[in-house]
Design an enzyme around this catalytic site. Structure first.
Site, short mmCIF file in Angstrom:
data_model
loop_
_atom_site.label_atom_id
_atom_site.label_comp_id
_atom_site.label_asym_id
_atom_site.label_seq_id
_atom_site.Cartn_x
_atom_site.Cartn_y
_atom_site.Cartn_z
N ASP A 132 0.91 -1.04 -0.05
CA ASP A 132 0.18 -0.51 -0.28
C ASP A 132 1.02 1.12 -0.11
OD1 ASP A 132 -2.03 -1.84 0.07
OD2 ASP A 132 -2.62 -1.08 2.41
N MET A 133 0.59 2.14 -0.62
CA MET A 133 1.47 3.74 -0.54
C MET A 133 0.20 4.55 1.12
SD MET A 133 3.69 4.86 -1.73
CE MET A 133 4.24 4.42 -3.29
N GLN A 161 -0.22 7.00 -6.08
CA GLN A 161 -1.69 7.75 -6.11
C GLN A 161 -1.89 8.84 -6.83
OE1 GLN A 161 0.62 8.57 -2.26
NE2 GLN A 161 -1.14 7.68 -1.17
N ARG A 182 -1.32 -0.53 -8.86
CA ARG A 182 -2.86 -0.47 -8.31
C ARG A 182 -2.90 1.10 -8.04
NH1 ARG A 182 -3.58 -0.96 -2.10
NH2 ARG A 182 -4.19 -3.63 -2.77
N LYS A 185 -6.87 7.12 -5.94
CA LYS A 185 -6.20 8.96 -6.01
C LYS A 185 -5.84 9.48 -4.27
CE LYS A 185 -11.63 9.24 -7.61
NZ LYS A 185 -12.60 10.49 -7.06
N GLY A 186 -5.90 8.52 -3.64
CA GLY A 186 -4.87 9.10 -2.38
C GLY A 186 -5.20 9.49 -1.45
N THR A 224 -11.12 2.19 -7.93
CA THR A 224 -12.20 3.69 -7.56
C THR A 224 -13.27 2.98 -6.81
OG1 THR A 224 -12.78 5.68 -8.24
CG2 THR A 224 -12.03 4.17 -9.90
N ARG A 286 -9.70 7.13 7.93
CA ARG A 286 -9.65 6.90 7.08
C ARG A 286 -10.52 7.10 5.46
NH1 ARG A 286 -4.53 6.11 7.70
NH2 ARG A 286 -5.02 3.65 6.87
N ARG A 287 -11.86 6.19 6.03
CA ARG A 287 -12.67 5.75 4.35
C ARG A 287 -14.05 6.58 5.50
NH1 ARG A 287 -9.59 3.45 3.75
NH2 ARG A 287 -9.00 5.24 2.22
C1 LIG Z 1 -8.74 -1.50 -3.19
C2 LIG Z 1 -8.51 0.06 -2.85
C3 LIG Z 1 -6.62 0.34 -2.16
C4 LIG Z 1 -6.65 1.19 -1.81
N1 LIG Z 1 -5.14 1.26 -1.26
C5 LIG Z 1 -4.89 2.54 -0.99
C6 LIG Z 1 -3.57 2.78 -1.06
O1 LIG Z 1 -2.70 2.05 -0.46
N2 LIG Z 1 -2.89 4.04 -0.21
C7 LIG Z 1 -4.30 5.39 -0.79
O2 LIG Z 1 -3.37 6.62 -0.12
N3 LIG Z 1 -4.79 5.03 -0.35
C8 LIG Z 1 -5.68 4.37 -1.16
N4 LIG Z 1 -7.11 3.47 -1.36
C9 LIG Z 1 -8.47 4.88 -1.03
C10 LIG Z 1 -8.28 5.68 -2.26
O3 LIG Z 1 -7.18 6.24 -2.21
C11 LIG Z 1 -9.12 6.74 -1.94
O4 LIG Z 1 -9.20 7.12 -0.88
C12 LIG Z 1 -10.36 5.98 -2.09
O5 LIG Z 1 -10.79 5.26 -2.78
C13 LIG Z 1 -11.59 6.93 -2.24
O6 LIG Z 1 -12.06 7.88 -3.49
P1 LIG Z 1 -12.42 7.21 -4.99
O7 LIG Z 1 -11.38 6.40 -5.74
O8 LIG Z 1 -13.39 5.88 -4.94
O9 LIG Z 1 -13.38 8.66 -5.32
P2 LIG Z 1 -13.97 9.42 -4.72
O10 LIG Z 1 -14.50 10.44 -5.76
O11 LIG Z 1 -13.46 9.87 -3.32
O12 LIG Z 1 -15.34 8.57 -4.84
C14 LIG Z 1 -16.38 8.60 -5.52
C15 LIG Z 1 -17.50 7.92 -4.65
O13 LIG Z 1 -17.22 6.83 -3.76
C16 LIG Z 1 -17.77 6.39 -3.28
N5 LIG Z 1 -16.95 6.83 -2.00
C17 LIG Z 1 -15.84 6.61 -2.02
N6 LIG Z 1 -15.48 6.87 -0.85
C18 LIG Z 1 -16.33 6.26 0.54
C19 LIG Z 1 -16.50 5.46 1.97
N7 LIG Z 1 -15.04 5.78 2.19
N8 LIG Z 1 -17.70 5.40 2.03
C20 LIG Z 1 -18.81 5.18 1.35
N9 LIG Z 1 -18.66 5.64 -0.06
C21 LIG Z 1 -17.43 6.35 -0.26
C22 LIG Z 1 -18.78 7.65 -2.83
O14 LIG Z 1 -20.42 7.49 -2.72
C23 LIG Z 1 -17.65 8.92 -3.78
O15 LIG Z 1 -18.80 9.94 -4.42
C24 LIG Z 1 -7.22 1.90 -1.82
C25 LIG Z 1 -8.74 2.51 -2.33
C26 LIG Z 1 -9.06 0.70 -2.62
C27 LIG Z 1 -10.63 0.85 -3.70
#
Ligand SMILES: Cc1cc2nc3c(=O)[nH]c(=O)nc-3n(C[C@H](O)[C@H](O)[C@H](O)COP(=O)(O)OP(=O)(O)OC[C@H]3O[C@@H](n4cnc5c(N)ncnc54)[C@H](O)[C@@H]3O)c2cc1C
Length: 304
Positions: A132-133, A161, A182, A185-186, A224, A286-287
């Site tokens: 993971d980053m 990211q 992978r 967005k970050g 995402t 973070r979630r």
């Molecule tokens: C498999 C996976 C691995 C990841 N690994 C890393 C990592 O190693 N390092 C890192 O920095 N980040 C990681 N992330 C997190 C990532 O960086 C984002 O913070 C996260 O995925 C939210 O961004 P999004 O792309 O879903 O887009 P967003 O624009 O944030 O969300 C799009 C839509 O998805 C839904 N949504 C998003 N997040 C949530 C939530 N928490 N609860 C409910 N609904 C939500 C909402 O409806 C939102 O409008 C990971 C994410 C995934 C899916």
């Protein structure tokens, strides 16, 4: 207001006292929506249930920012036990982990030693490990360690990211070498000196990174929940005739489950990131920060 809440939640994610409280009292505040349970048995049961729905998994034994050598070694032991449990149960799961969990903040050598122990077992079972980053302060060293590990292991990949300005260069270099990446967005709090402050720029950069990785020799994990990006990914995959063994969609456990099922019904490869363990606090915060509406759901749970 939303930006302020996000910033507050991300600062709270690194609060050590709250983290100790969370470890002591078990899954609380609704964290079970995002965390599969505290034990390996809980985790394997979740993997099995998801596999039955046609969904692959990557398991993450929660933990990060470890400052004690014994704790880092114990985290690595846990990762090894997780790999053994995946192998013994015959389920379809890879492993995700964090470098700070393996002792990176204590010493690079300790982290490297733990990573090699884990990768040796993963190699024996033919399992992939994704690093993971974490926050920007750990980005360059994580990529340096990855480069070193890749001299001996091909079952290791990492995360890039799209909020970081540097990321397109990283994707072009690593994807060009066939590294499994992978794209996300970050999830950390970063300064505008290193990361795009505006979401529109983060989203636009995501598309650039995703397309670069899909066209590279490396595997692309499109991680995402953003439906607009997923639709654009589907168009790009179709237009460039990208084979199903070259990419997969990834989402987090407990988020947009109906969209997850829809992708599977449509025949797309999907992997869900399933965290488990008692060190759930930072991950959970973070979630919440990603979607401050989740805070209302926590408050409702507290007053029930
Ligand atoms: C498999 C996976 C691995 C990841 N690994 C890393 C990592 O190693 N390092 C890192 O920095 N980040 C990681 N992330 C997190 C990532 O960086 C984002 O913070 C996260 O995925 C939210 O961004 P999004 O792309 O879903 O887009 P967003 O624009 O944030 O969300 C799009 C839509 O998805 C839904 N949504 C998003 N997040 C949530 C939530 N928490 N609860 C409910 N609904 C939500 C909402 O409806 C939102 O409008 C990971 C994410 C995934 C899916």
């Amino acid at each position: 207001m939303e930006q302020l809440m996000r910033s507050l939640l991300l600062s709270m994610a690194q609060n050590r006292a709250a983290n100790r409280w969370a470890k002591r009292y078990g899954l609380r505040l609704g964290a079970q929506k995002f965390v599969a349970g505290e034990t390996i048995e809980d985790a394997v049961a979740t993997v099995r249930a998801l596999n039955q729905q046609g969904i692959k998994v990557t398991l993450d034994h929660l933990g990060e920012f470890v400052n004690d050598e014994a704790e880092a070694n114990e985290s690595a032991d846990y990762c090894i036990r997780t790999l053994e449990a995946i192998h013994e149960a015959g389920v379809d799961s890879s492993l995700s982990l964090k470098m700070t969990q393996m002792g990176l903040d204590i010493s690079r050598d300790l982290c490297m030693k733990n990573m090699r122990r884990i990768l040796d077992v993963a190699k024996q079972y033919d399992l992939l490990v994704t690093i993971d980053m974490e926050d920007y302060a750990h980005c360059q060293i994580t990529l340096d360690i990855l480069d070193e590990l890749r001299q001996d292991y091909d079952n290791v990949g990492t995360v890039i990211q799209s909020y970081l300005y540097r990321s397109l260069e990283d994707v072009l270099r690593l994807g060009g070498q066939g590294v499994h990446l992978r794209i996300v967005k970050g999830a950390y709090k970063e300064s505008p000196e290193v990361a795009f402050p505006d979401k529109a720029d983060v989203d636009a950069n995501y598309l650039k990174l995703m397309e670069a990785q899909l066209l590279s020799p490396g595997f692309a994990a499109i991680a995402t929940h953003d439906e607009r990006i997923i639709a654009q990914a589907k168009d790009f995959i179709q237009k460039h005739n990208i084979a199903k063994d070259k990419y997969e969609f990834q989402m987090l456990y407990g988020i947009k489950t109906s969209l997850q099922q829809q992708l599977v019904r449509e025949g797309y490869p999907l992997r869900v990131y399933v965290p488990y363990g008692n060190d759930w606090y930072g991950y959970f915060m973070r979630r919440l920060a990603e979607r401050p509406a989740n805070v209302a759901f926590v408050l409702k749970g507290m007053f029930k």
